[in-house]
Design an enzyme around this catalytic site. Structure first.
Site, PDB file in Angstrom:
ATOM      1  N   GLU A   1      -9.555   7.268   3.281  1.00  0.00           N
ATOM      2  CA  GLU A   1     -10.640   6.551   4.052  1.00  0.00           C
ATOM      3  C   GLU A   1      -9.705   5.289   4.780  1.00  0.00           C
ATOM      4  OE1 GLU A   1      -9.854   6.238   0.918  1.00  0.00           O
ATOM      5  OE2 GLU A   1      -9.449   4.252   0.673  1.00  0.00           O
TER       6      GLU A   1
ATOM      7  N   SER B   1       1.594  -9.705  -0.871  1.00  0.00           N
ATOM      8  CA  SER B   1       1.436  -8.421  -0.559  1.00  0.00           C
ATOM      9  C   SER B   1       1.675  -7.795   0.761  1.00  0.00           C
ATOM     10  CB  SER B   1      -0.160  -8.152  -1.040  1.00  0.00           C
ATOM     11  OG  SER B   1      -1.238  -8.928  -0.062  1.00  0.00           O
TER      12      SER B   1
ATOM     13  N   LYS C   1       0.799  -1.154  -0.072  1.00  0.00           N
ATOM     14  CA  LYS C   1      -0.100   0.041  -0.042  1.00  0.00           C
ATOM     15  C   LYS C   1       0.906   1.192   0.090  1.00  0.00           C
ATOM     16  CE  LYS C   1      -4.511  -1.471   1.545  1.00  0.00           C
ATOM     17  NZ  LYS C   1      -4.439  -2.751   1.966  1.00  0.00           N
TER      18      LYS C   1
HETATM   19  C1  LIG Z   1      -5.216  -3.612   1.345  1.00  0.00           C
HETATM   20  C2  LIG Z   1      -4.390  -5.158   1.347  1.00  0.00           C
HETATM   21  C3  LIG Z   1      -4.723  -5.950   0.095  1.00  0.00           C
HETATM   22  C4  LIG Z   1      -6.124  -5.787  -0.866  1.00  0.00           C
HETATM   23  O1  LIG Z   1      -6.051  -4.777  -1.626  1.00  0.00           O
HETATM   24  P1  LIG Z   1      -5.770  -4.665  -3.019  1.00  0.00           P
HETATM   25  O2  LIG Z   1      -6.007  -3.259  -3.486  1.00  0.00           O
HETATM   26  O3  LIG Z   1      -6.533  -5.495  -3.783  1.00  0.00           O
HETATM   27  O4  LIG Z   1      -4.425  -4.886  -3.140  1.00  0.00           O
HETATM   28  C5  LIG Z   1      -4.011  -7.131   0.085  1.00  0.00           C
HETATM   29  N1  LIG Z   1      -3.035  -7.505   0.727  1.00  0.00           N
HETATM   30  C6  LIG Z   1      -2.674  -6.508   1.831  1.00  0.00           C
HETATM   31  C7  LIG Z   1      -1.459  -7.118   2.691  1.00  0.00           C
HETATM   32  C8  LIG Z   1      -3.562  -5.557   1.962  1.00  0.00           C
HETATM   33  O5  LIG Z   1      -3.064  -4.638   3.122  1.00  0.00           O
END
Ligand SMILES: *Cc1c(COP(=O)(O)O)cnc(C)c1O
Length: 400
Positions: free
Chosen positions: A116, A382, A94
């Site tokens: 948000e 992610s 993010k």
């Molecule tokens: C917020 C988040 C997501 C989901 O958001 P996307 O916009 O679909 O990437 C996925 N993995 C993590 C670790 C997050 O914090």
């Protein structure tokens, strides 16, 4: 066809029939100003140099592409690589977007950014970007989420942000988005709205995608260097869709299997999930036309996932288009499958994944075992799981 995939969205922000700009008239000037600035600065040498330097020295990019040897061997199929977005500053992808938007806001002459947040991850990333760029920051968060995520609320305040409680509707993410949009309409002169995913009115889906596409650009170079060929398959979890499109975008021209994994919650039949493709239909929500979980009257349904980051009723418009084009396949993992994958990766590789990322791992486990040993699979990790450890303990009935 290849051109069609790359040159989107069109001038009005459409990916085929999806996307667009469904907002009140009062918000149009802000979106047009943002679109202009974004178009200008994405080609501005000074801006791009500064962003690249901070990606390197502040976020910690390039993030490694790690060969998960034990996991691969245990499954006995494809060679699995993990793109380590969990190693980014603040613990997830993010920050790639939040930092870039904070820099853009500064360039636009804004002195304040707002955002948000649901579980607080995007709020923390935005507050971080604001601290670095020297901007005022206000984060809108539902009171229900504030109660559940006290630690992230405190983090944001430590970073100098004001956290404002949203006490209307379901008191969660979608209500926080509405409040942030309201603030932006009133304060557009000095304020930029940092939207957290590849969703919302044009230009957000394209802009957030572009800021996250550094993930795939790096992964492409890294895998070519390590394996001398492109991967056979890419997998990422899909909330709003930013880490997934960030990984996939650099590979859209290639013939590679790409899989997006949504939150299956307690299963589609239970109605308690956030699998927009498996259980949703076309609708307009929070600024754009996309797949949406709604009832027959068009009322948005409540969603459920063990992972807050995937728990949202709609999905980025570009994903709908790429699904129609059969470029990306979408599936889901249930809470139980994600929890199993969470433990599996922790034990086999010593990496505790975010529960969101565990959905991608769960699908990776299924796929890898039926792929041959010469094939290569990249899973986007992610985020890291530190934020989820307490919740997993609670689910397992362990008192910490
Ligand atoms: C917020 C988040 C997501 C989901 O958001 P996307 O916009 O679909 O990437 C996925 N993995 C993590 C670790 C997050 O914090």
């Amino acid at each position: 066809m290849k051109k069609e995939l790359e040159n989107l969205p069109d001038k009005k922000g459409h990916f085929g029939q999806y996307g667009g700009r469904f907002v009140p008239e009062t918000l149009m000037p802000a979106l047009i100003e943002l679109e202009k600035a974004y178009k200008k600065y994405r080609e501005d040498k000074e801006f791009l140099t500064k962003l690249a330097l901070l990606q390197k020295d502040y976020i910690g990019r390039p993030t490694p592409l790690y060969h998960a040897q034990q996991l691969s061997e245990q499954l006995g199929g494809a060679k699995i690589y993990l793109k380590r977005e969990d190693l980014c500053h603040t613990g997830a992808h993010k920050i790639n977007n939040a930092l870039a938007q904070a820099l853009l806001a500064k360039k636009m002459g804004k002195r304040r950014i707002i955002a948000e947040t649901g579980a607080g991850q995007h709020g923390v990333a935005t507050a971080t970007g604001a601290a670095l760029a020297g901007l005022e920051c206000e984060i809108y968060m539902g009171s229900e989420d504030i109660r559940r995520q006290a630690l992230n609320v405190f983090r944001m305040r430590l970073l100098g942000a004001k956290v404002t409680e949203v006490n209307i509707g379901s008191r969660t993410l979608k209500d926080a988005i509405n409040e942030a949009l309201r603030d932006w309409t009133t304060n557009v002169q000095n304020t930029h709205y940092v939207l957290g995913t590849a969703f919302g009115p044009h230009p957000y889906p394209a802009m957030v995608r572009d800021f996250q596409s550094v993930i795939g650009k790096e992964a492409r170079q890294q895998i070519l260097k390590k394996e001398g060929k492109l991967p056979d398959c890419l997998i990422a979890c899909v909330g709003g869709g930013s880490n997934s499109i960030g990984l996939f975008y650099a590979f859209l021209k290639d013939k590679i299997k790409m899989i997006g994994v949504e939150a299956g919650g307690h299963g589609i039949a239970s109605g308690e999930h956030a699998a927009r493709f498996a259980g949703g239909s076309l609708g307009v929500f929070q600024g754009c036309k996309s797949y949406l979980l709604q009832n027959d009257d068009g009322n948005v349904l409540g969603t459920h996932s063990v992972s807050a980051g995937l728990d949202y009723a709609s999905v980025g418009p570009e994903h709908c288009y790429l699904r129609d084009m059969k470029k990306i396949e979408y599936t889901y993992a249930t809470d139980d499958e994600a929890l199993k994958a969470f433990e599996l990766l922790s034990r086999t590789e010593g990496i505790i994944p975010a529960l969101e990322s565990a959905h991608a791992i769960a699908e990776g486990v299924k796929r890898a075992s039926v792929m041959n040993k010469k094939s290569v699979l990249i899973i986007n990790l992610s985020g890291r799981g530190d934020k989820d450890v307490q919740e997993v303990a609670r689910i397992k009935g362990i008192n910490l």
